[in-house]
Structures are given as structure tokens and as C-alpha cells.
Scaffold this active site. Structure first.
Site, PDB file in Angstrom:
ATOM      1  N   HIS A   1       0.825  -1.215   0.000  1.00 54.01           N
ATOM      2  CA  HIS A   1       0.000   0.000   0.000  1.00 54.01           C
ATOM      3  C   HIS A   1       0.852   1.254   0.000  1.00 54.01           C
ATOM      4  CE1 HIS A   1       0.858   0.810   4.253  1.00 54.01           C
ATOM      5  NE2 HIS A   1       0.685  -0.494   4.473  1.00 54.01           N
TER       6      HIS A   1
ATOM      7  N   CYS B   1       3.045  -4.865   6.635  1.00 54.98           N
ATOM      8  CA  CYS B   1       2.805  -4.551   5.227  1.00 54.98           C
ATOM      9  C   CYS B   1       4.046  -3.989   4.559  1.00 54.98           C
ATOM     10  CB  CYS B   1       1.676  -3.536   5.106  1.00 54.98           C
ATOM     11  SG  CYS B   1       0.084  -4.175   5.675  1.00 54.98           S
TER      12      CYS B   1
END
Length: 189
Positions: free
Chosen positions: A149, A165
Site C-alpha cells: 500500500h 505490510c
């Protein structure tokens, strides 16, 4: 030989000549010049063939040590390299094969149960916008809670700063978002 290389050899030879006999000094300058490999990006790049059998659906390879992500298109014509943020600790780092299962432009964010346990003061929900830790776009992976992301906090890129992440600059996740598709193969190493 380029004038820049000749100049470097000359300077290295003169500097070494102050300490070493002249023939030995120039021999050392030649040895240093041939051994040094320059990589202005400092990323360790990879060949997709060393990690994937095919380019079917495109591939994403994220190197958590080098803190970079590489992308190759299915036809092999497009390849990209992006700097990333990576998980804070080895405990938060999941390695191996996965795939893109969902793409969201303007994602919302909810902390995972373990995030809330570590940081009970964090909000239960953050909608799309400048306060959202997922930035402008998110590629959801087949592993629960794992994403590639964007980030609105650009200080995180190039560092161990995430809770699992892989983060990219918003401009770069927007580009990767357009290139990747549902089913794109992903490997974290």
C-alpha cells in the site's frame, strides 16, 4: 577508457605513489578500479526467473532486506523498481509466496487485533484520506492483514516501520496499482 576513469586512476596512483613505489601504486589503482561495482540506487536487484516459474498475471518481488519492490509485467516488457518500508521486526515479517486478491483505490484502515493489543490508543477505524496509514491505494494479498500500500508518511520509506505490510510512496503505489491485477503473483523475501 573515459577521461573520468583516467582521472580517477591518475589520482589514485599519485596518492598511492606518496606511500608506495610508482609501479606498485598504479597496479593497485587498476585493481581497485576493476573490483569496485557501482550501484547508485543501493538496491540489490533480482531476476524474476530465480523466484517465479512464469510471469503469468505479472509478478511482484519484495526484498525486505534491500527494502525494495520489483514488478514485472506478464509480457516482460515492463519492469519497475520501488523503494519500500518494511515490517519493524522479524516477528511481523511474513515471507513466501502469495498473490493479489483485491485492489482498493482510497482504502479504509482498521488495526489488526495484535496492533490494538500493542497500541490500545489507536482508533478502531480510519477512513480514506490524509490520516489513513494505507495511503491512496492498496493491493490486498491472500495472507490475512497483509497489503502492499501507499503511505502518507513519506519518512517511513526505506525503513523498518510497518506492522507487516509493504509501503510505497503514494505516487508509486498508484503506478503499481495500475500495473498489477487480481492474481498477480507476489513473493516476499
Amino acid at each position: 577508457m573515459s577521461s573520468d576513469t583516467s582521472r580517477r586512476r591518475f589520482i589514485a596512483g599519485v596518492a598511492a605513489g606518496c606511500v608506495l613505489p610508482a609501479p606498485m601504486a598504479f597496479a593497485q589503482a587498476d585493481a581497485v578500479e576493476s573490483e569496485v561495482q557501482r550501484n547508485i540506487s543501493s538496491f540489490r536487484t533480482h531476476r524474476w526467473q530465480d523466484h517465479f516459474e512464469t510471469l503469468e498475471n505479472g509478478v511482484i518481488l519484495s526484498d525486505t532486506s534491500s527494502r525494495m519492490l520489483q514488478y514485472w509485467s506478464e509480457d516482460g516488457r515492463v519492469s519497475k523498481i520501488y523503494p519500500t518500508s518494511v515490517p519493524l521486526t522479524e516477528d511481523l515479517t511474513r515471507l513466501g509466496y502469495t498473490r493479489v486478491v483485491r485492489k482498493v483505490n482510497g482504502p479504509s484502515w482498521r488495526p489488526t487485533p495484535s496492533m490494538k493489543e500493542r497500541n490500545p490508543e489507536w482508533p478502531d477505524y480510519v477512513g480514506p484520506g490524509p490520516q489513513n496509514p494505507l495511503g491512496t491505494h492498496a493491493l490486498y494479498l491472500s495472507w490475512q492483514y497483509y497489503r502492499v500500500h501507499g503511505t502518507n508518511d513519506t519518512r517511513k520509506i526505506g525503513r523498518r516501520s510497518s506492522n507487516g505490510c509493504i509501503g510505497l510512496y503514494n505516487e508509486q503505489i498508484q503506478e503499481l496499482f495500475a500495473l498489477a491485477k487480481i492474481g498477480t503473483q507476489v513473493k516476499l523475501i
